[in-house]
Structures are given as structure tokens and as C-alpha cells.
Scaffold this active site. Structure first.
Site, PDB file in Angstrom:
ATOM      1  N   ASP A 127       0.984  -1.197  -0.249  1.00 37.08           N
ATOM      2  CA  ASP A 127      -0.072   0.045   0.142  1.00 37.08           C
ATOM      3  C   ASP A 127       0.565   1.221   0.083  1.00 37.08           C
ATOM      4  O   ASP A 127       0.663   1.963  -0.387  1.00 37.08           O
ATOM      5  CB  ASP A 127      -0.553   0.122   1.286  1.00 37.08           C
ATOM      6  CG  ASP A 127      -2.000  -0.922   1.517  1.00 37.08           C
ATOM      7  OD1 ASP A 127      -2.147  -1.906  -0.145  1.00 37.08           O
ATOM      8  OD2 ASP A 127      -2.089  -1.183   2.345  1.00 37.08           O
ATOM      9  N   THR A 249      -2.243 -10.965  -7.150  1.00 36.26           N
ATOM     10  CA  THR A 249      -1.509 -11.104  -7.881  1.00 36.26           C
ATOM     11  C   THR A 249      -0.653 -10.308  -7.863  1.00 36.26           C
ATOM     12  O   THR A 249       0.771 -10.104  -7.855  1.00 36.26           O
ATOM     13  CB  THR A 249      -2.046 -11.309  -9.580  1.00 36.26           C
ATOM     14  OG1 THR A 249      -2.874  -9.994  -9.838  1.00 36.26           O
ATOM     15  CG2 THR A 249      -3.354 -12.647  -9.650  1.00 36.26           C
TER      16      THR A 249
END
Length: 318
Positions: A127, A249
Site C-alpha cells: 500500500d 496477484t
């Protein structure tokens, strides 16, 4: 002899193994004992410790995920859970704990530091939402998303479609913004900027008028329900609109050189800071420098993306 425990916590991020390797080998270089703690804070409370040697971290720098495995623990966030974790460390004479993870992991480390354990945090989250630093795993996640954008663009062009590509990032638009700019997306939707569907559809229609065959929209997860967005855009533009959700992914896979180098530098610095007597800090990268930042400041901060990047994307996508 000083002892160092190492754990990975929260979501995995490519480059964690490179950081583990650096911590272990630097600790051994300084004549410290290194202990790997499996399954994050859950493993810490359960006493799931293993001594680590040079050989135990051989051939892992290129591997995604984490050899120590990871977890999220609600029990650790209780007073009893943290006291149990402290007791397991003290029982083995481990004075220092290196925590490799994101905001929640560093917040847990800060609380554990209040109980007398010296906690050194290494920021690792795709993130990239930790203040004062870049995070291990972000570059790999962006490049994974970018590869997907490149592939989907071929299909979008061949069929004359609009594609909405949803990327991860939870409450932070860093991945969407970086991948969108690098991938030449027509629109980027992130939580830090209010979504303007009129602007999105205007760009699509302008592109169609000048003969553009496709449009790519990058959506940070949680900003807008992706299937509803596709239906709304198709209704407004009359163009076939498809959705691709990249999901997990983006977490795994071989870490990029950027993430391997950063993880190696941060892992080495974590042990160096212990040797220097630093306590309860996070290892931060600021430009070319590696700096210690108090955990107390880290957990109180809020990171926002560089919104100048959004302006770059807006202008270059006309």
C-alpha cells in the site's frame, strides 16, 4: 550476547525475505543471536521461535512472500496478548524484536515497546501508506499492475473496449496513481480525490471522436463498486466496458531490484540501530539516506499520495 527476534506481520509484500536475510546476516556479523518467529504475532505469543543461521536465509533474496509466514492477530491487540508476547521473548532472553510489516504491525510493535521490548520496525506493505518513508513491496506491486495494464491494453485496442482495472491499496491510492501514470491510463480513480464520472466519460468521448480505439481506467479498490462503475460508464458512453480485478496477484512474485536493495539496506540498518542503542524506532528511507524515526511519530502520522502525480496523469491523458 544480544539476541534479536525477527517476525513478519500483516499482508505479505515482495522483499520481506530480502529484509529477513539482511537482518539475520547483519546480526550474526555483530556476534548476535538471531531468532525467526513464525506466523507473526500469533507465533510470537505461541512461542514459535527458531534460531537462524547464515544458511537458513540462503537463496531467499529473490523469493516473494515470507519464509517466516505471516498472520493478523486480534488477540495480540489485547493487553493479555501483548503481555504473553513479552513473556515469550523475555523467557528466551531476547531483548530486541525486528518487525517487518505495515501500519498495523508497527502499531502493535509500538504497544509492545511500552512493555520493555526494544522494537525496530521495517516498513513493508504494497500500500505504501506509512509516513516518512517508501515501503518494501510497493515497487514490485506497481510493476505487477503495470504489466497487467500493458497486456489488457492490447486486448482493449483489438476489441475497441473500455477496461476498468481495479488495483489494491485499501484506503490509499498510491498503487493506482503510480501504475496509472506509468501505464498511460485515461482516468485514475483514488480515494484521496473525489470521483468525477462526468470527467471520466468526457475523456472517453473525446478519445472516441479523435479515433481512439480504447480507454483504460485505473480504479483503487474501495473507491467505487467496480461492476456498478462499468455499467454506468457503458450506459453513458455506449461502449463495451469490461472489468479486470488484479487482486492478490499484486502481492506475490519475484521482488524487483528496487525492493531487494531497499530491503537489504533497511534490514542491515535495523541491526545497526540496535548496536547504536536506538530504541523503539522505524527504519525510514528518505532519498538516499536511511534514518531512524520514533515509532510514536509513525503511528500518529497519515500519509497521502503525491497528488502532483494526479495532475500529471490528468494533463497527459488528454
Amino acid at each position: 550476547m544480544q539476541k534479536v527476534g525477527i517476525l513478519t506481520s500483516g499482508g505479505d509484500a515482495s522483499g520481506m525475505n530480502a529484509a529477513i536475510r539482511a537482518v539475520v546476516r547483519t546480526a550474526l556479523y555483530h556476534q548476535m543471536e538471531a531468532y525467526g518467529i513464525h506466523l507473526g504475532f500469533e507465533g510470537l505469543m505461541a512461542g514459535n521461535f527458531d534460531p537462524m543461521s547464515r544458511g537458513s536465509v540462503a537463496d531467499i533474496i529473490h523469493r516473494g512472500g515470507t519464509i517466516l509466514q505471516t498472520s493478523r492477530s486480534q488477540i495480540f491487540m489485547t493487553g493479555n496478548g501483548r503481555e504473553k508476547a513479552r513473556d515469550e521473548l523475555q523467557k528466551r532472553g531476547i531483548q530486541n524484536l525486528v518487525i517487518i510489516g505495515g501500519n498495523g504491525s508497527l502499531r502493535g510493535g509500538y504497544e509492545l515497546g511500552k512493555l520493555g521490548i526494544n522494537v525496530i520496525g521495517i516498513p513493508a506493505t504494497i500500500d505504501n501508506d506509512i509516513v516518512y518513508t517508501r515501503s518494501i513491496g510497493f515497487d514490485t506491486a506497481v510493476n505487477t499492475a503495470l504489466e497487467a495494464i500493458n497486456r489488457i491494453r492490447d486486448t482493449a485496442t483489438s476489441h475497441g473496449r473500455i477496461f476498468i482495472i481495479e488495483v489494491m491499496g485499501r484506503h490509499c491510492g498510491e498503487i493506482a496513481l503510480a501504475a496509472g501514470v506509468a501505464g498511460g491510463a485515461e482516468s485514475i480513480l483514488i480515494p484521496e480525490i473525489e470521483t468525477d464520472l462526468d470527467e471520466v466519460t468526457r475523456k472517453i468521448k473525446q478519445g472516441t471522436q479523435r479515433g481512439k480505439l480504447h480507454s483504460i481506467i485505473i480504479l483503487a479498490e474501495g473507491v467505487y463498486p467496480v461492476m456498478e462503475l462499468a455499467q454506468e460508464i457503458e450506459k453513458r458512453t455506449g461502449k463495451d466496458t469490461r472489468v479486470s480485478i488484479l487482486g492478490h496477484t499484486q502481492r506475490g512474485g519475484t521482488p524487483t531490484a528496487v525492493d531487494r536493495i531497499m530491503a537489504s539496506r533497511m534490514g542491515m540498518a535495523a541491526v545497526d540501530f540496535i548496536v547504536e542503542g536506538k530504541r523503539n524506532i522505524m527504519v525510514a528511507e528518505e532519498g538516499d539516506r536511511i534514518l531512524p524515526v520514533p515509532l510514536q511519530e509513525v503511528i500518529r502520522g497519515t500519509r497521502t499520495p503525491e497528488l502532483a502525480m494526479f495532475e500529471i496523469a490528468r494533463i497527459l491523458s488528454i
